[in-house]
Scaffold this motif. Structure first.
Motif, short mmCIF file in Angstrom:
data_model
loop_
_atom_site.label_atom_id
_atom_site.label_comp_id
_atom_site.label_asym_id
_atom_site.label_seq_id
_atom_site.Cartn_x
_atom_site.Cartn_y
_atom_site.Cartn_z
N SER A 118 -41.50 6.27 -51.04
CA SER A 118 -40.82 7.52 -50.68
C SER A 118 -40.95 7.80 -49.19
O SER A 118 -40.03 8.34 -48.57
CB SER A 118 -41.39 8.69 -51.47
OG SER A 118 -41.17 8.49 -52.84
N GLU A 147 -36.84 11.85 -54.49
CA GLU A 147 -37.68 11.79 -55.68
C GLU A 147 -37.74 13.19 -56.31
O GLU A 147 -37.84 14.19 -55.61
CB GLU A 147 -39.08 11.37 -55.22
CG GLU A 147 -40.02 11.00 -56.30
CD GLU A 147 -41.31 10.41 -55.72
OE1 GLU A 147 -41.59 10.57 -54.52
OE2 GLU A 147 -42.04 9.79 -56.49
N ASP A 188 -34.26 7.50 -54.68
CA ASP A 188 -35.71 7.46 -54.93
C ASP A 188 -35.99 7.71 -56.41
O ASP A 188 -35.92 8.84 -56.88
CB ASP A 188 -36.43 8.49 -54.06
CG ASP A 188 -37.93 8.19 -53.94
OD1 ASP A 188 -38.45 7.40 -54.77
OD2 ASP A 188 -38.57 8.72 -53.03
N GLU A 189 -36.31 6.65 -57.12
CA GLU A 189 -36.68 6.70 -58.54
C GLU A 189 -35.68 7.45 -59.41
O GLU A 189 -36.05 8.42 -60.09
CB GLU A 189 -38.08 7.30 -58.70
CG GLU A 189 -39.07 6.55 -57.83
CD GLU A 189 -40.43 6.39 -58.45
OE1 GLU A 189 -40.53 6.46 -59.68
OE2 GLU A 189 -41.38 6.16 -57.70
MG LIG Z 1 -42.42 8.07 -54.33
#
Ligand SMILES: [Mg+2]
Ligand SMILES: Nc1ncnc2c1ncn2[C@@H]1O[C@H](COP(=O)(O)OP(=O)(O)OP(=O)(O)O)[C@@H](O)[C@H]1O
Length: 236
Positions: A42, A84, A158-159
């Motif tokens: 991140s 995220e 992000d994810e």
């Molecule tokens: Mg992260």
């Protein structure tokens, strides 16, 4: 689109998050970044989008070092970040959230909104619903949809699969592929779900506390014994 990160160092006070990271994304590629919690994934995306300033290093986008530019400038150049944890504006409607994503453009282009609604039909159905009432998967689609609204050449995810069921993750990954192929948008994808991310991408990087420990074609990484033991689980 050209994108390259060279010798990137990012710290938070005394905590080193990135410690000499090199990577690149070629035009039209999906590149994934995998690594355990705290590896710095991140932090890399935050540095690229201008949310943290690197201590050392360069982030080159289309020939220009963007590492010291403010976030809005970086968005306007064509780099967009779906962070995220989704971060949708809960008390705004779905459509208001999407329109916020195009704030750097002089006017909202209906073709982009149409594209987002065609890609994620559920967002069109829920256009007037408050974003905070969407399911996790729907919020993730909204977050990605919002980052598409600034017409990026490079999309940072992000994810996106965090907290989603395997079935919804599969659907979402198919849509990420569609965005990449139909719009030619290059994608840097951060994922804990290493196997799925490697199947979607053409190349991957493995991060370990601040720098790249393995890199290569995703197909090769999927077959790597070392990765199988640490990230991919035992069975194939
Ligand atoms: Mg992260
Ligand atoms: N704002 C902050 N202040 C202090 N330390 C931070 C901050 N943000 C991140 N860190 C630290 O930097 C390191 C890298 O964090 P980062 O969030 O980039 O990891 P990550 O790879 O995204 O992890 P995860 O998979 O858990 O999301 C960690 O040790 C983390 O504790």
């Amino acid at each position: 689109m050209e994108f390259e990160v060279k010798n990137l160092h990012v710290s938070y006070g005394g905590i080193v998050a990135l410690d000499g990271l090199y990577m690149n994304v070629s035009d039209g590629e999906i590149v994934c970044l995998i690594g355990s919690n705290g590896a710095g994934k991140s932090s890399l995306l935050r540095a690229i989008s201008g949310l943290v300033k690197p201590a050392i290093g360069q982030i080159i986008f289309n020939g220009q070092d963007i590492s010291n530019l403010p976030p809005h400038k970086i968005v306007s150049m064509g780099v967009s970040h779906s962070p995220e944890g989704r971060r949708v504006f809960a008390s705004l409607t779905v459509e208001e959230n999407l329109l916020m994503g195009s704030y750097i453009l002089s006017h909202v282009e209906n073709t982009i909104l149409d594209f987002v609604y065609t890609t994620f039909p559920v967002l069109k159905e829920r256009a007037k619903q408050f974003a905070g009432t969407l399911s996790g998967g729907e919020q993730q689609m909204l977050s990605i949809g919002r980052s598409l609204m600034s017409k990026p050449e490079l999309l940072l995810l992000d994810e996106p699969s965090l907290g989603l069921s395997p079935l919804i993750t599969k659907e979402l990954f198919a849509l990420i592929k569609l965005i990449n192929e139909s719009q030619g948008i290059s994608i840097l994808l951060v994922e804990q779900n290493a196997k799925a991310a490697l199947k979607l991408s053409s190349r991957g990087y493995v991060l370990d506390v601040g720098y790249v420990t393995m890199e290569g074609k995703s197909a090769d990484l999927l077959n790597s014994q070392q990765l199988k033991e640490s990230y991919l689980g035992k069975e194939k």
